[in-house]
Motif scaffolding. Structure first.
Motif, short mmCIF file in Angstrom:
data_model
loop_
_atom_site.label_atom_id
_atom_site.label_comp_id
_atom_site.label_asym_id
_atom_site.label_seq_id
_atom_site.Cartn_x
_atom_site.Cartn_y
_atom_site.Cartn_z
N GLN A 12 -8.75 -9.10 6.49
CA GLN A 12 -9.95 -8.61 6.82
C GLN A 12 -9.92 -7.36 7.52
N VAL A 13 -9.11 -7.41 8.57
CA VAL A 13 -9.13 -6.35 9.54
C VAL A 13 -8.08 -5.26 8.70
N LYS A 14 -7.21 -5.55 8.14
CA LYS A 14 -6.39 -4.57 7.35
C LYS A 14 -7.30 -3.93 6.14
N LEU A 15 -8.26 -4.80 5.65
CA LEU A 15 -8.86 -4.30 4.33
C LEU A 15 -10.02 -3.06 4.98
N GLU A 16 -10.46 -3.67 6.18
CA GLU A 16 -11.50 -2.58 6.79
C GLU A 16 -10.96 -1.27 7.30
N LYS A 17 -9.70 -1.49 7.81
CA LYS A 17 -9.11 -0.40 8.27
C LYS A 17 -8.77 0.50 7.09
N ARG A 18 -8.34 0.03 5.86
CA ARG A 18 -7.83 0.87 4.85
C ARG A 18 -8.94 1.65 4.25
N ALA A 19 -10.29 0.85 4.19
CA ALA A 19 -11.30 1.49 3.74
C ALA A 19 -11.90 2.39 4.51
N LYS A 20 -11.82 2.42 5.79
CA LYS A 20 -12.29 3.33 6.77
C LYS A 20 -11.52 4.69 6.86
N GLU A 21 -10.15 4.57 6.67
CA GLU A 21 -9.33 5.41 6.51
C GLU A 21 -9.73 6.66 5.42
N ILE A 22 -10.20 5.92 4.16
CA ILE A 22 -10.64 6.93 3.31
C ILE A 22 -12.09 6.99 2.81
N GLN A 23 -12.90 6.61 4.03
CA GLN A 23 -14.41 6.59 4.13
C GLN A 23 -15.04 5.70 2.74
N TRP A 24 -14.57 4.53 2.67
CA TRP A 24 -15.14 3.81 1.45
C TRP A 24 -15.62 2.60 2.26
N SER A 25 -16.53 1.92 1.54
CA SER A 25 -17.07 0.62 1.96
C SER A 25 -15.59 -0.44 1.54
N VAL A 26 -15.89 -1.38 2.28
CA VAL A 26 -14.75 -2.78 2.25
C VAL A 26 -14.88 -2.97 0.75
N GLU A 27 -16.02 -3.31 0.17
CA GLU A 27 -16.19 -3.54 -0.93
C GLU A 27 -15.66 -2.62 -2.18
N GLN A 28 -15.83 -1.31 -1.80
CA GLN A 28 -15.32 -0.58 -2.70
C GLN A 28 -13.64 -0.61 -2.73
N MET A 29 -13.15 -0.75 -1.37
CA MET A 29 -11.75 -0.94 -1.30
C MET A 29 -11.23 -2.18 -2.07
N ALA A 30 -12.03 -3.31 -1.78
CA ALA A 30 -11.45 -4.50 -2.39
C ALA A 30 -11.36 -4.51 -4.00
N THR A 31 -12.49 -3.89 -4.35
CA THR A 31 -12.57 -3.61 -5.82
C THR A 31 -11.45 -2.70 -6.31
N HIS A 32 -11.20 -1.73 -5.65
CA HIS A 32 -10.19 -0.68 -6.06
C HIS A 32 -8.87 -1.58 -5.94
N LEU A 33 -8.49 -2.24 -4.91
CA LEU A 33 -7.45 -3.00 -4.67
C LEU A 33 -7.24 -4.15 -6.01
N LEU A 34 -8.14 -4.70 -6.02
CA LEU A 34 -8.22 -5.82 -7.21
C LEU A 34 -7.74 -5.41 -8.67
N ASN A 35 -8.62 -4.07 -8.74
CA ASN A 35 -8.32 -3.57 -9.81
C ASN A 35 -6.98 -2.90 -10.07
N GLU A 36 -6.29 -2.42 -9.17
CA GLU A 36 -5.06 -1.90 -9.09
C GLU A 36 -4.13 -3.17 -9.41
N ALA A 37 -4.24 -4.08 -8.84
CA ALA A 37 -3.34 -5.41 -8.87
C ALA A 37 -3.54 -5.93 -10.09
N LEU A 38 -4.56 -5.76 -11.08
CA LEU A 38 -4.70 -6.53 -12.18
C LEU A 38 -4.25 -5.44 -13.43
N SER A 39 -4.08 -4.13 -12.97
CA SER A 39 -3.71 -3.00 -13.83
C SER A 39 -2.26 -3.14 -14.22
N VAL A 40 -1.69 -4.03 -14.54
CA VAL A 40 -0.31 -4.26 -14.98
C VAL A 40 0.09 -3.66 -16.46
N THR A 41 1.02 -2.55 -16.17
CA THR A 41 1.29 -2.12 -17.66
C THR A 41 2.38 -2.90 -18.44
#
Length: 118
Positions: A12-41
């Motif tokens: 949780q702390v890592k997710l919040e820190k990463r989201a804060k670095e780019i001025q996103w909400s925690v939900e935006q960051m989690a959604t982005h990371l899940l999308n990236e993780a599931l976008s396997v070519t």
């Protein structure tokens, strides 16, 4: 789709820190990371998790007791006895809608960056 997940404190702390670095909400960051993780070519191996396997695993989990709410009586009685809420605050709704649009714009921007379009 709405999904509730439980994170360990350090994640949780890592997710919040990463989201804060780019001025996103925690939900935006989690959604982005899940999308990236599931976008396997590449085609996943048989042992690798696929979105379908993840969903099947989630669906097989038992419900958490704290998330289950029950009341005594019939649904029709509860609906008849409930009082509608006719309050509507246009200013509040406008603010909330602006936040939704800003979040969508941030997600689209992140997608464009991830796709190398910008």
């Amino acid at each position: 789709m709405t999904l509730t997940i439980s994170l360990t404190g350090d994640v949780q702390v890592k997710l919040e820190k990463r989201a804060k670095e780019i001025q996103w909400s925690v939900e935006q960051m989690a959604t982005h990371l899940l999308n990236e993780a599931l976008s396997v070519t590449a085609k996943p191996s048989k042992d690798e998790l696929t979105p379908e396997k993840v969903v099947a695993r989630i669906l097989s989990l038992p419900p958490k007791p704290q998330n289950v709410r029950a009341s005594v009586g019939s649904l029709s009685d509860a609906l008849r006895e409930s009082k509608p809420d006719y309050t509507f605050d246009l200013d509040e709704w406008t603010k909330e809608w602006a936040a939704v649009e800003a979040e969508m714009k941030a997600i689209e921007q992140a997608d464009r960056l991830a796709d190398g379009l910008e």
